[in-house]
Design a protein around this motif. Structure first.
Motif, PDB file in Angstrom:
ATOM      1  N   LEU A  46       0.828  -1.208   0.000  1.00  0.00           N
ATOM      2  CA  LEU A  46       0.000   0.000   0.000  1.00  0.00           C
ATOM      3  C   LEU A  46       0.866   1.262   0.000  1.00  0.00           C
ATOM      4  CD1 LEU A  46      -2.818  -1.049   2.494  1.00  0.00           C
ATOM      5  CD2 LEU A  46      -3.064  -0.639   0.034  1.00  0.00           C
ATOM      6  N   ASN A  47       1.966   1.233   0.758  1.00  0.00           N
ATOM      7  CA  ASN A  47       2.879   2.378   0.738  1.00  0.00           C
ATOM      8  C   ASN A  47       3.463   2.586  -0.658  1.00  0.00           C
ATOM      9  OD1 ASN A  47       2.567   2.998   3.449  1.00  0.00           O
ATOM     10  ND2 ASN A  47       4.273   1.714   4.110  1.00  0.00           N
ATOM     11  N   GLY A  48       3.826   1.480  -1.320  1.00  0.00           N
ATOM     12  CA  GLY A  48       4.347   1.590  -2.674  1.00  0.00           C
ATOM     13  C   GLY A  48       3.304   2.110  -3.646  1.00  0.00           C
ATOM     14  N   LEU A  49       2.052   1.679  -3.480  1.00  0.00           N
ATOM     15  CA  LEU A  49       0.970   2.179  -4.327  1.00  0.00           C
ATOM     16  C   LEU A  49       0.760   3.668  -4.116  1.00  0.00           C
ATOM     17  CD1 LEU A  49      -1.439   1.669  -6.253  1.00  0.00           C
ATOM     18  CD2 LEU A  49      -2.791   1.081  -4.232  1.00  0.00           C
ATOM     19  N   GLN A  50       0.771   4.107  -2.850  1.00  0.00           N
ATOM     20  CA  GLN A  50       0.585   5.526  -2.557  1.00  0.00           C
ATOM     21  C   GLN A  50       1.720   6.371  -3.134  1.00  0.00           C
ATOM     22  OE1 GLN A  50       2.124   6.934   1.101  1.00  0.00           O
ATOM     23  NE2 GLN A  50       2.361   8.622  -0.314  1.00  0.00           N
ATOM     24  N   PHE A  51       2.954   5.915  -2.954  1.00  0.00           N
ATOM     25  CA  PHE A  51       4.099   6.664  -3.480  1.00  0.00           C
ATOM     26  C   PHE A  51       4.092   6.661  -5.004  1.00  0.00           C
ATOM     27  CE2 PHE A  51       8.845   6.792  -4.288  1.00  0.00           C
ATOM     28  CZ  PHE A  51       8.933   8.163  -4.120  1.00  0.00           C
ATOM     29  N   GLY A  52       3.735   5.534  -5.602  1.00  0.00           N
ATOM     30  CA  GLY A  52       3.691   5.452  -7.054  1.00  0.00           C
ATOM     31  C   GLY A  52       2.652   6.379  -7.655  1.00  0.00           C
ATOM     32  N   LEU A  53       1.488   6.496  -7.020  1.00  0.00           N
ATOM     33  CA  LEU A  53       0.448   7.385  -7.542  1.00  0.00           C
ATOM     34  C   LEU A  53       0.852   8.848  -7.425  1.00  0.00           C
ATOM     35  CD1 LEU A  53      -2.730   5.541  -6.229  1.00  0.00           C
ATOM     36  CD2 LEU A  53      -2.009   5.789  -8.608  1.00  0.00           C
ATOM     37  N   MET A  54       1.591   9.203  -6.386  1.00  0.00           N
ATOM     38  CA  MET A  54       2.086  10.570  -6.287  1.00  0.00           C
ATOM     39  C   MET A  54       3.167  10.844  -7.342  1.00  0.00           C
ATOM     40  SD  MET A  54       0.370  12.257  -4.081  1.00  0.00           S
ATOM     41  CE  MET A  54      -0.998  11.341  -4.807  1.00  0.00           C
ATOM     42  N   LEU A  55       4.010   9.844  -7.607  1.00  0.00           N
ATOM     43  CA  LEU A  55       4.969   9.996  -8.703  1.00  0.00           C
ATOM     44  C   LEU A  55       4.255  10.157 -10.037  1.00  0.00           C
ATOM     45  CD1 LEU A  55       7.823   7.418  -7.935  1.00  0.00           C
ATOM     46  CD2 LEU A  55       7.969   9.913  -7.902  1.00  0.00           C
ATOM     47  N   PHE A  56       3.121   9.467 -10.177  1.00  0.00           N
ATOM     48  CA  PHE A  56       2.355   9.584 -11.418  1.00  0.00           C
ATOM     49  C   PHE A  56       1.863  11.008 -11.630  1.00  0.00           C
ATOM     50  CE2 PHE A  56      -2.028   9.598 -13.128  1.00  0.00           C
ATOM     51  CZ  PHE A  56      -1.718   9.339 -14.459  1.00  0.00           C
ATOM     52  N   LEU A  57       1.427  11.681 -10.573  1.00  0.00           N
ATOM     53  CA  LEU A  57       0.974  13.066 -10.713  1.00  0.00           C
ATOM     54  C   LEU A  57       2.093  13.964 -11.229  1.00  0.00           C
ATOM     55  CD1 LEU A  57      -1.179  13.560  -7.484  1.00  0.00           C
ATOM     56  CD2 LEU A  57      -1.939  12.947  -9.781  1.00  0.00           C
ATOM     57  N   LEU A  58       3.311  13.710 -10.767  1.00  0.00           N
ATOM     58  CA  LEU A  58       4.445  14.487 -11.262  1.00  0.00           C
ATOM     59  C   LEU A  58       4.820  14.085 -12.682  1.00  0.00           C
ATOM     60  CD1 LEU A  58       6.704  14.399  -8.084  1.00  0.00           C
ATOM     61  CD2 LEU A  58       5.682  16.436  -9.076  1.00  0.00           C
ATOM     62  N   ALA A  59       4.872  12.777 -12.921  1.00  0.00           N
ATOM     63  CA  ALA A  59       5.348  12.289 -14.213  1.00  0.00           C
ATOM     64  C   ALA A  59       4.347  12.544 -15.330  1.00  0.00           C
ATOM     65  CB  ALA A  59       5.662  10.791 -14.122  1.00  0.00           C
ATOM     66  N   ALA A  60       3.042  12.604 -15.009  1.00  0.00           N
ATOM     67  CA  ALA A  60       2.043  12.816 -16.051  1.00  0.00           C
ATOM     68  C   ALA A  60       2.240  14.179 -16.714  1.00  0.00           C
ATOM     69  CB  ALA A  60       0.636  12.708 -15.456  1.00  0.00           C
ATOM     70  N   GLY A  61       2.381  15.231 -15.899  1.00  0.00           N
ATOM     71  CA  GLY A  61       2.646  16.545 -16.468  1.00  0.00           C
ATOM     72  C   GLY A  61       3.988  16.614 -17.164  1.00  0.00           C
ATOM     73  N   LEU A  62       4.994  15.956 -16.596  1.00  0.00           N
ATOM     74  CA  LEU A  62       6.329  15.983 -17.195  1.00  0.00           C
ATOM     75  C   LEU A  62       6.356  15.281 -18.537  1.00  0.00           C
ATOM     76  CD1 LEU A  62       9.271  16.811 -16.749  1.00  0.00           C
ATOM     77  CD2 LEU A  62       9.640  14.606 -15.632  1.00  0.00           C
ATOM     78  N   THR A  63       5.681  14.140 -18.644  1.00  0.00           N
ATOM     79  CA  THR A  63       5.703  13.394 -19.899  1.00  0.00           C
ATOM     80  C   THR A  63       4.889  14.107 -20.978  1.00  0.00           C
ATOM     81  OG1 THR A  63       5.525  11.153 -20.815  1.00  0.00           O
ATOM     82  CG2 THR A  63       3.674  11.914 -19.499  1.00  0.00           C
ATOM     83  N   LEU A  64       3.825  14.819 -20.605  1.00  0.00           N
ATOM     84  CA  LEU A  64       3.081  15.603 -21.594  1.00  0.00           C
ATOM     85  C   LEU A  64       3.926  16.760 -22.117  1.00  0.00           C
ATOM     86  CD1 LEU A  64      -0.516  15.751 -20.072  1.00  0.00           C
ATOM     87  CD2 LEU A  64       0.230  14.476 -22.079  1.00  0.00           C
ATOM     88  N   VAL A  65       4.605  17.460 -21.207  1.00  0.00           N
ATOM     89  CA  VAL A  65       5.463  18.575 -21.620  1.00  0.00           C
ATOM     90  C   VAL A  65       6.606  18.065 -22.496  1.00  0.00           C
ATOM     91  CG1 VAL A  65       7.085  20.312 -20.777  1.00  0.00           C
ATOM     92  CG2 VAL A  65       4.879  20.024 -19.657  1.00  0.00           C
ATOM     93  N   PHE A  66       7.208  16.961 -22.080  1.00  0.00           N
ATOM     94  CA  PHE A  66       8.325  16.396 -22.831  1.00  0.00           C
ATOM     95  C   PHE A  66       7.849  15.838 -24.170  1.00  0.00           C
ATOM     96  CE2 PHE A  66      12.439  13.759 -22.039  1.00  0.00           C
ATOM     97  CZ  PHE A  66      13.023  14.385 -23.126  1.00  0.00           C
ATOM     98  N   GLY A  67       6.713  15.149 -24.157  1.00  0.00           N
ATOM     99  CA  GLY A  67       6.241  14.504 -25.366  1.00  0.00           C
ATOM    100  C   GLY A  67       5.665  15.462 -26.380  1.00  0.00           C
ATOM    101  N   ILE A  68       4.915  16.471 -25.926  1.00  0.00           N
ATOM    102  CA  ILE A  68       4.263  17.400 -26.855  1.00  0.00           C
ATOM    103  C   ILE A  68       5.218  18.516 -27.263  1.00  0.00           C
ATOM    104  CG2 ILE A  68       2.396  19.062 -27.097  1.00  0.00           C
ATOM    105  CD1 ILE A  68       0.731  17.360 -25.278  1.00  0.00           C
ATOM    106  N   MET A  69       5.878  19.119 -26.285  1.00  0.00           N
ATOM    107  CA  MET A  69       6.705  20.286 -26.574  1.00  0.00           C
ATOM    108  C   MET A  69       8.136  19.917 -26.947  1.00  0.00           C
ATOM    109  SD  MET A  69       5.483  22.583 -23.347  1.00  0.00           S
ATOM    110  CE  MET A  69       3.756  22.745 -22.905  1.00  0.00           C
TER     111      MET A  69
END
Length: 306
Positions: A11-34
């Motif tokens: 559960l701790n890994g799931l919680q940490f992974g989902l918070m990383l996803f919030l950071l990585a989602a914006g980063l991958t959109l910026v990196f992928g689109i721009m």
């Protein structure tokens, strides 16, 4: 090693992974689109955490703190994109790295001037301060369950937004073929600004939710930015699905290895050696995971341009 401990760490890994996803989602959109390397992405996470702490101290409401952090960081991100980052799109990646690294230093000094050098407190909501019994003998903090729920809800929202909406169609078109999207009438300039603001809001959400668990301090975005880049590389640049899968893999591997590997090494070596070797091996494992994924799939698990 008890099943209760394994369930808690999962559960701790799931919680940490989902918070990383919030950071990585914006980063991958910026990196992928721009096609832009933005090292200042972690600074938006830091700004979001500080704004949440400031609003919480002023109003006493954690909900208003999260909302204020989202709005304030989104506006800050869009102003940053329009004033500085927009001039870097046509530059090479080295220029982007140098410029956004300078933004890290500027943001750190700006936060230090406003809030000072000492860490700022952001308290857990009183209603969520206790544990919840999920199974007989398995107690888990209610606030961490909230983080898991918010992360899953945002992942579902992003899936619907990217795959089932017109805006998502523009985003996918911009990530796949920017000249063709422009020829079809998509306003790439405003799309870039909106995507950057949305990514900044996701950073603020992660910062405001992790603030009560971690120290809200100057420079807090740099260490987690490295993990966000690892997630993007594993999942595939520009892919929301890849960011989710990569974040969950990194979160579970990092959390479980840090908690379980030293205990396993104690069965094979002396306690002193296990205490020194365990954390070192745990910090290496996520990079071993990244190397293994890139060996088999050089473009990541789910590349947007695949």
């Amino acid at each position: 090693m008890s099943p209760i401990l394994l369930a808690e760490q999962a559960l701790n890994g799931l919680q940490f992974g989902l918070m990383l996803f919030l950071l990585a989602a914006g980063l991958t959109l910026v990196f992928g689109i721009m096609d832009m390397i933005n090292l200042a992405h972690g600074s938006l996470y830091m700004v979001g955490a500080y704004l949440a702490a400031a609003v919480a101290q002023a109003t006493g409401s954690f909900g208003l703190a999260v909302l204020g952090s989202l709005l304030g960081t989104a506006v800050f991100g869009m102003l940053l994109e329009m004033s500085v980052l927009r001039r870097l799109y046509a530059r090479d990646h080295l220029s982007q790295v140098l410029a956004t690294f300078a933004l890290i230093l500027i943001c750190n000094e700006g936060v230090r001037m406003i809030w000072g050098e000492q860490p700022v407190m952001l308290n857990t909501p009183a209603a969520l301060s206790g544990p919840v019994e999920l199974l007989p003998g398995l107690y888990y903090p209610a606030y961490r369950l909230l983080i898991i729920g918010v992360g899953l809800a945002v992942a579902l929202l992003l899936y619907v937004l990217v795959t089932r909406s017109r805006i998502g169609m523009w985003v996918r078109a911009g990530a796949s073929n920017r000249p063709m999207a422009t020829a079809l009438g998509v306003n790439i300039r405003w799309l870039f600004t909106a995507v950057f603001g949305f990514g900044a809001a996701l950073c603020a959400l992660a910062g405001s939710l992790l603030g009560p668990l971690l120290a809200v301090q100057v420079g807090m975005g740099e260490s987690i930015l490295i993990l966000a880049f690892v997630v993007v590389v594993i999942g595939g640049i520009g892919s929301i699905r890849g960011a989710l899968v990569g974040a969950l893999l990194v979160g579970v591997v990092d959390t479980c290895s840090r908690s379980l590997l030293p205990a396993a090494l104690r069965q094979l070596a002396s306690p002193e050696l296990a205490a020194n070797l365990g954390p070192a091996l745990a910090s290496i494992l996520i990079y071993v995971l990244m190397a293994a994924v890139l060996f088999w799939k050089p473009q990541g698990l789910f590349p947007a341009r695949g």
